[in-house]
Design a protein around this motif. Structure first.
Motif, PDB file in Angstrom:
ATOM      1  N   MET A 152     -22.892 -19.870 -43.749  1.00 33.31           N
ATOM      2  CA  MET A 152     -21.822 -20.573 -43.050  1.00 33.31           C
ATOM      3  C   MET A 152     -22.231 -22.034 -42.861  1.00 33.31           C
ATOM      4  O   MET A 152     -22.837 -22.394 -41.846  1.00 33.31           O
ATOM      5  N   ALA A 159      -9.428 -21.726 -38.992  1.00 39.17           N
ATOM      6  CA  ALA A 159     -10.638 -21.000 -38.596  1.00 39.17           C
ATOM      7  C   ALA A 159     -10.458 -19.492 -38.622  1.00 39.17           C
ATOM      8  O   ALA A 159     -11.324 -18.763 -39.115  1.00 39.17           O
ATOM      9  N   ASN A 160      -9.340 -19.008 -38.100  1.00 37.53           N
ATOM     10  CA  ASN A 160      -9.150 -17.561 -38.016  1.00 37.53           C
ATOM     11  C   ASN A 160      -8.995 -16.936 -39.394  1.00 37.53           C
ATOM     12  O   ASN A 160      -9.552 -15.867 -39.670  1.00 37.53           O
ATOM     13  N   ASN A 216     -10.217 -18.116 -42.254  1.00 39.11           N
ATOM     14  CA  ASN A 216     -11.503 -18.180 -42.948  1.00 39.11           C
ATOM     15  C   ASN A 216     -12.511 -17.196 -42.362  1.00 39.11           C
ATOM     16  O   ASN A 216     -13.336 -16.635 -43.090  1.00 39.11           O
ATOM     17  N   LEU A 217     -12.448 -16.983 -41.048  1.00 42.69           N
ATOM     18  CA  LEU A 217     -13.327 -15.990 -40.422  1.00 42.69           C
ATOM     19  C   LEU A 217     -12.987 -14.586 -40.922  1.00 42.69           C
ATOM     20  O   LEU A 217     -13.879 -13.796 -41.251  1.00 42.69           O
ATOM     21  N   PHE A 264     -20.192 -23.414 -38.733  1.00 44.13           N
ATOM     22  CA  PHE A 264     -19.943 -22.239 -37.896  1.00 44.13           C
ATOM     23  C   PHE A 264     -18.870 -22.579 -36.872  1.00 44.13           C
ATOM     24  O   PHE A 264     -19.119 -23.307 -35.908  1.00 44.13           O
ATOM     25  N   TYR A 293     -16.073 -22.036 -33.829  1.00 42.56           N
ATOM     26  CA  TYR A 293     -16.152 -21.488 -32.468  1.00 42.56           C
ATOM     27  C   TYR A 293     -17.479 -21.809 -31.783  1.00 42.56           C
ATOM     28  O   TYR A 293     -17.745 -21.316 -30.689  1.00 42.56           O
ATOM     29  N   VAL A 319     -17.860 -14.084 -32.013  1.00 45.15           N
ATOM     30  CA  VAL A 319     -17.889 -14.253 -33.472  1.00 45.15           C
ATOM     31  C   VAL A 319     -19.211 -13.739 -34.035  1.00 45.15           C
ATOM     32  O   VAL A 319     -19.238 -13.092 -35.096  1.00 45.15           O
ATOM     33  N   ILE A 330     -19.533 -10.751 -36.932  1.00 41.44           N
ATOM     34  CA  ILE A 330     -20.250 -10.892 -38.201  1.00 41.44           C
ATOM     35  C   ILE A 330     -21.317  -9.805 -38.331  1.00 41.44           C
ATOM     36  O   ILE A 330     -21.501  -9.218 -39.403  1.00 41.44           O
ATOM     37  N   THR A 339     -16.273 -21.468 -41.531  1.00 49.55           N
ATOM     38  CA  THR A 339     -15.142 -21.028 -40.710  1.00 49.55           C
ATOM     39  C   THR A 339     -14.460 -22.244 -40.080  1.00 49.55           C
ATOM     40  O   THR A 339     -14.309 -22.344 -38.870  1.00 49.55           O
TER      41      THR A 339
END
Length: 311
Positions: free
Chosen positions: A86, A60-61, A63-64, A89, A91, A109, A113, A56
């Motif tokens: 991940m 980042a957003n 890919n998350l 990781f 965040y 986060v 998940i 991520t």
């Protein structure tokens, strides 16, 4: 066992697949015209043990969301077990309240998940080990120290001159683990942050005069801390300064700072796929963690011990 790759780091995913001799599962993770994420699995995964490989990192957003949607798609396709792999990781640095009315985004986060349907998480060098406790599912946190220590031994013949340096007090445990593995001395940089994204070296604890210093950290973002620490050590008589870092975030002016700094080199892992600008920088070198992550995946799939990888 099946391996599913998102778009964040396909080269690492392919290398992991090559190590395990397992082809990547056929899937499409793409965008609609309005940039919404869409994923479809083009193979049968019913009853399978599926590992979704996705860092991520930047963006980042996006890919998350890819990770969450892939997990949801697999759960609805009746996969037996879903592991979110991940290598980086995102965040993780928001792991506590730093002031009034601020979030703990790492916990958020972790909840996302888990609620998406992941059965376990495999990651590497979390910014803070206690983030494992944010998950209500089994979490394995690999360390890149064995890989980086091997590279240091291959590139530094005389270990007696080496000194491992933690760039801040918070990274002392991590740096000491590397120093013990290399039988090297340890120094600590005492720094303060006047504001977010900036650092100022106050003092260096340990005599670095005449030593070949290796700064060791988990994340290099803007590279300000590393470059300032390297300059301070050269001023105090260090023979040379290089840096070994697990995750090369390298945002903004980081690459230019490294180029202009006194650092001999910056060694990072391939947990984050790097743009051409970073790959073209002569001072930045990448070592792969594909065998480390691949072996952890194999052990999880076979219900074997993962902790033995840390030895």
């Amino acid at each position: 066992m099946k391996l599913l790759s998102g778009n964040s780091n396909q080269s690492l995913s392919q290398a992991i697949g090559d190590y395990l001799d397992v082809p990547l599962t056929k899937a499409q993770v793409k965008r609609f015209a309005d940039m919404e994420v869409f994923a479809t699995i083009d193979e049968n995964v019913r009853g399978e043990d599926v590992f979704v490989i996705q860092s991520t990192s930047y963006p980042a957003n996006d890919n998350l969301m890819e990770l969450l949607i892939c997990i949801d798609a697999l759960q609805r396709a009746s996969a037996r077990r879903i592991t979110a792999v991940m290598p980086y990781f995102g965040y993780a640095r928001q792991d506590r309240k730093t002031g009034g009315r601020t979030p703990i985004s790492a916990k958020l986060v972790a909840n996302l998940i888990t609620r998406a349907g992941a059965d376990r998480v495999l990651t590497m060098d979390l910014h803070a080990g206690q983030i494992q406790g944010f998950f209500d599912i089994p979490t394995d946190n690999l360390v890149a120290i064995p890989v980086l220590a091997r590279d240091i031994k291959n590139n530094y013949e005389d270990s007696h001159e080496l000194m491992i340096v933690s760039p801040d007090v918070g990274g002392v445990v991590r740096a000491r683990a590397l120093a013990d593995r290399l039988n090297a001395d340890l120094a600590i940089v005492d720094k303060r942050r006047p504001r977010a994204g900036e650092s100022e070296v106050m003092n260096i604890i340990g005599d670095v005069s005449g030593r070949r210093c290796i700064l060791f950290d988990d994340i290099v973002d803007s590279a300000g801390t590393l470059c300032n620490a390297a300059a301070a050590m050269i001023e105090r008589g260090a023979a040379s300064v290089s840096a070994y870092v697990s995750h090369g975030v390298l945002s903004g002016p980081a690459v230019e700072r490294v180029k202009k700094s006194v650092l001999s080199e910056l060694v990072i892992t391939d947990s984050i796929e790097q743009p051409e600008q970073v790959l073209a920088c002569g001072k930045v070198r990448t070592v792969t963690v594909a065998p480390l992550i691949g072996e952890a995946i194999r052990r999880i799939a076979n219900e074997e011990s993962v902790s033995k990888l840390f030895d």
